[in-house]
Design a protein around this motif. Structure first.
Motif, PDB file in Angstrom:
ATOM      1  N   LEU A  27      -9.555 -10.052   1.883  1.00 32.39           N
ATOM      2  CA  LEU A  27      -8.105  -9.275   0.976  1.00 32.39           C
ATOM      3  C   LEU A  27      -7.526  -9.471   1.506  1.00 32.39           C
ATOM      4  CD1 LEU A  27      -9.239  -6.575  -0.156  1.00 32.39           C
ATOM      5  CD2 LEU A  27      -8.844  -5.633   1.848  1.00 32.39           C
ATOM      6  N   LYS A  28      -6.750  -9.521   2.900  1.00 31.87           N
ATOM      7  CA  LYS A  28      -5.682  -9.691   3.283  1.00 31.87           C
ATOM      8  C   LYS A  28      -4.354 -11.465   2.861  1.00 31.87           C
ATOM      9  CE  LYS A  28      -5.875  -6.008   6.315  1.00 31.87           C
ATOM     10  NZ  LYS A  28      -6.016  -5.580   7.458  1.00 31.87           N
ATOM     11  N   ILE A  29      -5.455 -11.955   2.475  1.00 35.53           N
ATOM     12  CA  ILE A  29      -4.557 -13.658   2.263  1.00 35.53           C
ATOM     13  C   ILE A  29      -5.111 -13.574   0.710  1.00 35.53           C
ATOM     14  CG2 ILE A  29      -6.847 -15.284   1.912  1.00 35.53           C
ATOM     15  CD1 ILE A  29      -5.839 -16.567   4.323  1.00 35.53           C
ATOM     16  N   ILE A  30      -5.209 -13.075  -0.138  1.00 30.39           N
ATOM     17  CA  ILE A  30      -5.304 -13.394  -1.413  1.00 30.39           C
ATOM     18  C   ILE A  30      -3.669 -13.598  -2.337  1.00 30.39           C
ATOM     19  CG2 ILE A  30      -5.702 -12.838  -3.608  1.00 30.39           C
ATOM     20  CD1 ILE A  30      -8.041 -11.277  -2.082  1.00 30.39           C
ATOM     21  N   TYR A  31      -3.160 -12.329  -1.811  1.00 36.69           N
ATOM     22  CA  TYR A  31      -1.783 -12.451  -2.378  1.00 36.69           C
ATOM     23  C   TYR A  31      -0.560 -12.136  -0.730  1.00 36.69           C
ATOM     24  CZ  TYR A  31      -4.229 -10.580  -6.127  1.00 36.69           C
ATOM     25  OH  TYR A  31      -5.086  -9.765  -6.964  1.00 36.69           O
ATOM     26  N   LEU A  32      -0.909 -13.475  -0.092  1.00 34.15           N
ATOM     27  CA  LEU A  32      -0.436 -13.724   1.633  1.00 34.15           C
ATOM     28  C   LEU A  32       1.449 -13.938   0.778  1.00 34.15           C
ATOM     29  CD1 LEU A  32       0.070 -13.366   4.393  1.00 34.15           C
ATOM     30  CD2 LEU A  32      -1.014 -15.440   4.433  1.00 34.15           C
ATOM     31  N   ASP A  33       1.677 -14.801  -0.129  1.00 31.48           N
ATOM     32  CA  ASP A  33       2.694 -14.819  -0.120  1.00 31.48           C
ATOM     33  C   ASP A  33       2.934 -14.646  -0.859  1.00 31.48           C
ATOM     34  OD1 ASP A  33       0.870 -17.318  -1.631  1.00 31.48           O
ATOM     35  OD2 ASP A  33       2.301 -18.469  -1.060  1.00 31.48           O
ATOM     36  N   LYS A  34       2.754 -13.585  -2.093  1.00 31.70           N
ATOM     37  CA  LYS A  34       3.039 -13.211  -3.800  1.00 31.70           C
ATOM     38  C   LYS A  34       4.900 -12.721  -3.654  1.00 31.70           C
ATOM     39  CE  LYS A  34       1.738 -11.530  -8.319  1.00 31.70           C
ATOM     40  NZ  LYS A  34       0.672 -10.550  -8.891  1.00 31.70           N
ATOM     41  N   MET A  35       5.163 -12.068  -3.334  1.00 33.74           N
ATOM     42  CA  MET A  35       6.121 -11.962  -3.164  1.00 33.74           C
ATOM     43  C   MET A  35       6.806 -11.794  -2.367  1.00 33.74           C
ATOM     44  SD  MET A  35       5.848  -8.725  -4.700  1.00 33.74           S
ATOM     45  CE  MET A  35       4.763  -9.191  -6.018  1.00 33.74           C
ATOM     46  N   SER A  36       8.396 -11.960  -2.740  1.00 36.10           N
ATOM     47  CA  SER A  36       9.129 -12.899  -1.929  1.00 36.10           C
ATOM     48  C   SER A  36       9.810 -12.291  -0.707  1.00 36.10           C
ATOM     49  CB  SER A  36      10.496 -12.532  -3.064  1.00 36.10           C
ATOM     50  OG  SER A  36      10.563 -12.619  -4.424  1.00 36.10           O
ATOM     51  N   ILE A  37       9.388 -13.355   0.529  1.00 34.60           N
ATOM     52  CA  ILE A  37      10.180 -12.574   1.728  1.00 34.60           C
ATOM     53  C   ILE A  37      11.685 -12.077   1.435  1.00 34.60           C
ATOM     54  CG2 ILE A  37      11.713 -14.343   4.004  1.00 34.60           C
ATOM     55  CD1 ILE A  37       8.449 -14.510   3.780  1.00 34.60           C
ATOM     56  N   ALA A  38      11.169 -10.996   2.640  1.00 35.71           N
ATOM     57  CA  ALA A  38      12.174  -9.449   1.772  1.00 35.71           C
ATOM     58  C   ALA A  38      12.624  -8.758   2.712  1.00 35.71           C
ATOM     59  CB  ALA A  38      12.065  -8.638   0.571  1.00 35.71           C
ATOM     60  N   SER A 131       0.199  -6.452   6.570  1.00 34.28           N
ATOM     61  CA  SER A 131      -0.136  -7.816   6.807  1.00 34.28           C
ATOM     62  C   SER A 131       0.213  -8.932   6.224  1.00 34.28           C
ATOM     63  CB  SER A 131      -1.576  -7.542   6.741  1.00 34.28           C
ATOM     64  OG  SER A 131      -2.059  -8.322   5.634  1.00 34.28           O
ATOM     65  N   HIS A 132       1.300  -8.560   5.123  1.00 35.30           N
ATOM     66  CA  HIS A 132       2.097  -9.505   4.553  1.00 35.30           C
ATOM     67  C   HIS A 132       3.343  -9.274   4.427  1.00 35.30           C
ATOM     68  CE1 HIS A 132      -0.967  -9.538   0.828  1.00 35.30           C
ATOM     69  NE2 HIS A 132      -1.698  -9.885   2.278  1.00 35.30           N
ATOM     70  N   GLU A 133       4.017  -8.962   5.613  1.00 41.31           N
ATOM     71  CA  GLU A 133       5.576  -8.653   6.000  1.00 41.31           C
ATOM     72  C   GLU A 133       5.605  -9.372   7.314  1.00 41.31           C
ATOM     73  OE1 GLU A 133       8.420  -5.809   5.657  1.00 41.31           O
ATOM     74  OE2 GLU A 133       7.921  -5.514   7.595  1.00 41.31           O
ATOM     75  N   THR A 134       6.173 -10.293   7.843  1.00 43.65           N
ATOM     76  CA  THR A 134       7.198 -11.000   8.736  1.00 43.65           C
ATOM     77  C   THR A 134       8.267 -10.563   9.937  1.00 43.65           C
ATOM     78  OG1 THR A 134       6.756 -13.362   7.452  1.00 43.65           O
ATOM     79  CG2 THR A 134       7.460 -13.663   9.292  1.00 43.65           C
ATOM     80  N   ARG A 135       7.284  -9.703   9.995  1.00 43.35           N
ATOM     81  CA  ARG A 135       7.642  -8.239  11.071  1.00 43.35           C
ATOM     82  C   ARG A 135       6.665  -8.290  12.371  1.00 43.35           C
ATOM     83  NH1 ARG A 135      13.354  -8.256  12.298  1.00 43.35           N
ATOM     84  NH2 ARG A 135      12.499  -5.958  11.455  1.00 43.35           N
ATOM     85  N   VAL A 136       7.219  -6.942  12.974  1.00 45.97           N
ATOM     86  CA  VAL A 136       6.600  -7.221  14.145  1.00 45.97           C
ATOM     87  C   VAL A 136       5.523  -6.141  14.782  1.00 45.97           C
ATOM     88  CG1 VAL A 136       7.705  -5.077  15.094  1.00 45.97           C
ATOM     89  CG2 VAL A 136       6.609  -6.351  16.490  1.00 45.97           C
ATOM     90  N   TYR A 137       5.565  -5.259  13.016  1.00 45.69           N
ATOM     91  CA  TYR A 137       4.527  -3.840  13.110  1.00 45.69           C
ATOM     92  C   TYR A 137       2.729  -4.131  12.954  1.00 45.69           C
ATOM     93  CZ  TYR A 137       8.700  -2.620  11.611  1.00 45.69           C
ATOM     94  OH  TYR A 137      10.390  -2.134  11.582  1.00 45.69           O
ATOM     95  N   SER A 138       2.500  -5.684  12.074  1.00 46.13           N
ATOM     96  CA  SER A 138       1.397  -5.440  12.631  1.00 46.13           C
ATOM     97  C   SER A 138       0.771  -6.559  14.427  1.00 46.13           C
ATOM     98  CB  SER A 138       0.370  -6.809  11.792  1.00 46.13           C
ATOM     99  OG  SER A 138       0.889  -8.089  11.583  1.00 46.13           O
ATOM    100  N   LEU A 139       2.013  -6.969  14.583  1.00 44.11           N
ATOM    101  CA  LEU A 139       1.254  -6.757  16.530  1.00 44.11           C
ATOM    102  C   LEU A 139       1.582  -5.719  16.929  1.00 44.11           C
ATOM    103  CD1 LEU A 139       1.304  -8.771  18.499  1.00 44.11           C
ATOM    104  CD2 LEU A 139       3.890  -8.741  18.424  1.00 44.11           C
ATOM    105  N   PHE A 140       2.333  -4.748  16.490  1.00 45.11           N
ATOM    106  CA  PHE A 140       2.624  -2.954  16.788  1.00 45.11           C
ATOM    107  C   PHE A 140       1.112  -2.199  16.912  1.00 45.11           C
ATOM    108  CE2 PHE A 140       5.227   0.772  16.792  1.00 45.11           C
ATOM    109  CZ  PHE A 140       5.222   0.850  17.984  1.00 45.11           C
ATOM    110  N   LYS A 367       8.382  -4.564  -4.012  1.00 43.65           N
ATOM    111  CA  LYS A 367       9.420  -3.834  -4.790  1.00 43.65           C
ATOM    112  C   LYS A 367      10.581  -5.267  -4.399  1.00 43.65           C
ATOM    113  CE  LYS A 367       7.688   0.494  -4.881  1.00 43.65           C
ATOM    114  NZ  LYS A 367       7.613   1.763  -4.193  1.00 43.65           N
ATOM    115  N   ARG A 368      10.645  -5.988  -4.093  1.00 45.77           N
ATOM    116  CA  ARG A 368      12.510  -6.572  -4.154  1.00 45.77           C
ATOM    117  C   ARG A 368      11.537  -8.436  -4.428  1.00 45.77           C
ATOM    118  NH1 ARG A 368      12.897  -2.217  -2.271  1.00 45.77           N
ATOM    119  NH2 ARG A 368      13.838  -2.269  -0.548  1.00 45.77           N
ATOM    120  N   ARG A 369      12.211  -8.303  -5.617  1.00 46.20           N
ATOM    121  CA  ARG A 369      12.171  -9.837  -6.004  1.00 46.20           C
ATOM    122  C   ARG A 369      13.460 -11.325  -6.248  1.00 46.20           C
ATOM    123  NH1 ARG A 369       8.692  -6.594  -7.457  1.00 46.20           N
ATOM    124  NH2 ARG A 369       7.137  -6.287  -9.237  1.00 46.20           N
TER     125      ARG A 369
END
Length: 489
Positions: A27-38, A131-140, A367-369
Motif C-alpha cells: 500500500l505504501k510503496i506504490i506511490y512512494l516517489d510519485k510526488m516531488s521532493i518538497a 511514510s512518503h516524506e523524507t522526514r522524521v515523523y514515521s520514525l517518531f 500539493k507541491r509540484r
C-alpha cells in the motif's frame, strides 16, 4: 484440541503479522516517489549529506534533533539521494510500526483489538503521507509505539530487565529524534503516578529509566531549553487553534469526516456503557492507552488555543503523530467493548475497518509540484535570463530539481553559501522582499522569470518588473506555485 491451539497460536503470532506487514508494504510503496521532493524534505536530505559532526552542529541551531538525519546520512551513502531512495527509509519505519501496534494489541488485549487497530493504522491516509516524506515523523511514530509496548511490558512484568532496557533506549532515541518525544516519558510517568495499580509496581524501576534518559540527554538539554524559550517568547509559525480543531485533527487521523464521526461515536458509546456498568472496569492497560491518547492531545491543544492570553501553538498535524497510534488503539478497544456482548453480531467489528479501507487514499498528494515548475523554468531560461524566487528558504527545493550537482555541493560552515554561489553564477536569486531584486538597465537581460512559492509579497512581480518589462505569461501550478514570465519592453 492441542493441535488446534498450536495452529491458532502460529496464525496469530506469525501469519497475521506477516500479512499486515505485506499490506503496509504494498500500500505504501506504490506511490512512494510519485510526488516531488518538497517542503522540508530537501533540507533533511541536504543536511544528511554532511558528516555526523556537521549534522549535529547545523541542527543544533534549529528545531530538529539530529537522529533521523544521522540515520539518513548512512542510508544515502549506500542508496543515494533520489526521491525513491530517501523515502524508502521512512517507508520502512512506517511498515515496522504496524508490527508493534499488533504486538500491543495481542499482548495486552486480544487478537481482535490487535487486528482492528493495526488495520486502522494501515489504511490511514495520514500515516501513508508521512511514510512518503523524507522526514522524521514515521520514525517518531515507530519509536513511540516501541516505547509504549516496552512500558506496557514492564507493567506486566516489572522484573524484566530487557523490557526496562528497551524502554530506556526507545525513550532516548525518541528525544533525539524530535523535541516532542519528551511527551512519551511524560505520558508514562503520569500514568504511573495516577494509576494505583502500577504505581507501587514499577515506579522505582521507571525512575531508574528516567534518570538514565536525563543523563543521556544532558548534551542536548540546553538546546531544548533555548528552543522552548524562543518559541515561548517569539511564538511559532504555527497558527493558534480554535475549538473546532479538536475535531479537525481527529479527521486527519481518520481519513474522512464520515470515518471520524463513526470512530467518535464508538468511543462515546463505549464511555456511556462504561459509566452505566461500573462493574465492568477497564484494565490497567486500557487506562494507559487512554492516557496515551487524551493527555498529550488536550495538553497540546490547550497550549495552542487562540482564546488564551498566552499560548504556544504546537497543535499541528505532524507534531501529534505520536498521539494517533493511541487514538487507533482507543478506537479498537472501544469497538470490542461495545460489540462484546453481541456474539451473534460480531460482523460489526468489521464496519470501522471497511470504512477505513473505503476512505483510504494511497496516492496522497503533498500539493507541491516542484519538479514541474522547475522543469518549466529550465525550459524557458536562457543565458541572459534572470530568475527570482520567493521566499528564499525555497532554495533547497529549487536546487534539488534544478541541478542535483549543486545540491550535492554543500557547505558545512554557511549552510546555503554553496547553493547561493552556484545559483548566482546562473543569475538565479532567492529573495524575500523587493529590496533584494538586482534588476537594472543592463541591455543583456532578455527575460525575467519570477517564481512565487507562497511568497509574503504576492504583488512583488508587478511592483518590481513591470516598469521595464512586460508580463507575457503566467503559469499556475496546483494551489501553491505561480511562475511569471517577463520580457523586456
Amino acid at each position: 484440541m492441542k493441535a488446534k491451539f498450536s495452529k491458532n497460536k502460529y496464525l496469530l503470532n506469525y501469519w497475521i503479522p506477516i500479512f499486515l506487514v505485506a499490506i503496509n508494504f504494498v500500500l505504501k510503496i506504490i506511490y512512494l516517489d510519485k510526488m516531488s521532493i518538497a517542503n522540508d524534505e530537501p533540507f533533511s536530505i541536504y543536511i544528511a549529506q554532511m558528516d555526523v559532526f556537521s549534522i549535529v552542529s547545523q541542527l543544533s541551531k534549529g528545531n530538529n534533533p539530529p537522529l533521523f538525519e544521522i540515520i539518513l546520512h548512512y542510508w544515502i551513502s549506500i542508496f543515494g539521494i533520489s526521491a525513491f531512495a530517501t523515502r524508502f527509509l521512512p517507508f520502512i519505519f512506517s511498515v515496522i510500526t504496524v508490527v508493534y501496534i499488533y504486538k500491543i494489541g495481542i499482548s495486552f488485549f486480544n487478537h481482535k483489538i490487535a487486528i482492528i487497530s493495526s488495520l486502522i493504522f494501515t489504511f490511514s491516509t495520514y500515516h501513508i503521507y508521512f511514510s512518503h516524506e523524507t522526514r522524521v515523523y514515521s520514525l517518531f511514530a515507530l519509536l513511540t509505539t516501541i516505547s509504549m509496548y516496552s512500558y506496557l511490558s514492564l507493567v506486566k512484568n516489572r522484573s524484566s530487565k530487557p523490557n526496562l532496557a528497551a524502554l530506556t533506549l526507545a525513550n532516548i532515541l525518541l528525544c533525539y529524534s524530535h523535541f516532542f518525544g519528551i511527551f512519551i516519558p511524560i505520558i508514562q510517568i503520569v500514568s504511573c503516578l495516577i494509576l494505583r495499580d502500577i504505581r507501587k509496581k514499577i515506579l522505582k524501576n521507571y525512575m531508574i529509566s528516567l534518570l538514565v534518559l536525563f543523563i543521556s540527554y544532558i548534551p542536548y538539554t540546553r538546546i531544548l531549553i533555548l528552543r522552548f524559550l524562543d518559541s515561548t517568547i517569539n511564538g511559532t509559525w504555527i497558527p493558534a487553534v480554535t475549538f473546532g480543531d479538536l475535531y479537525t485533527m481527529l479527521w486527519r487521523f481518520s481519513n474522512t469526516p464520515v470515518t471520524t464521526v463513526v470512530y467518535i461515536s464508538i468511543i462515546g458509546i463505549a464511555f456511556v456503557k462504561l459509566m452505566l456498568n461500573r462493574s465492568d472496569k477497564p484494565t490497567v492497560y486500557t487506562k494507559i492507552i487512554i492516557v496515551w491518547f487524551l493527555l498529550p492531545y488536550f495538553l497540546m491543544f490547550i497550549s495552542s488555543l487562540k482564546y488564551l492570553p498566552f499560548n504556544v501553538p504546537i497543535f499541528f498535524d505532524r507534531y501529534v503523530i505520536f498521539i494517533s497510534i493511541g487514538f487507533y488503539l482507543v478506537v479498537a478497544i472501544s469497538i470490542f467493548y461495545v460489540i462484546k456482548p453481541f456474539k451473534q453480531k460480531k460482523y460489526l467489528l468489521f464496519l470501522p475497518i471497511i470504512i477505513a479501507i473505503a476512505t483510504c487514499n494511497p496516492n496522497v498528494d503533498n500539493k507541491r509540484r516542484v519538479f514541474e515548475v522547475i522543469s518549466k523554468i529550465k525550459e524557458l531560461k536562457t543565458k541572459d535570463t534572470y530568475v527570482y524566487f520567493s521566499p528564499d528558504f525555497f532554495e533547497f527545493n529549487f536546487v534539488y530539481y534544478y541541478n542535483l550537482e549543486y545540491f550535492k555541493d554543500y557547505g558545512n560552515i554557511n549552510l546555503v553559501s554553496k547553493i547561493h554561489e552556484n545559483l548566482y553564477y546562473e543569475h538565479i536569486y532567492p529573495i524575500n522582499n523587493p529590496n533584494q531584486i538586482r534588476v537594472n538597465a543592463d541591455s543583456h537581460i532578455d527575460k525575467i522569470l519570477f517564481l512565487d512559492a507562497l511568497s509574503q509579497y504576492p504583488q512583488l512581480p508587478t511592483l518590481a518588473f513591470e516598469k521595464k518589462f512586460k508580463l507575457v505569461n503566467t503559469y499556475k501550478y496546483y494551489q501553491i506555485f505561480i511562475l511569471y514570465e517577463f520580457e523586456k519592453r
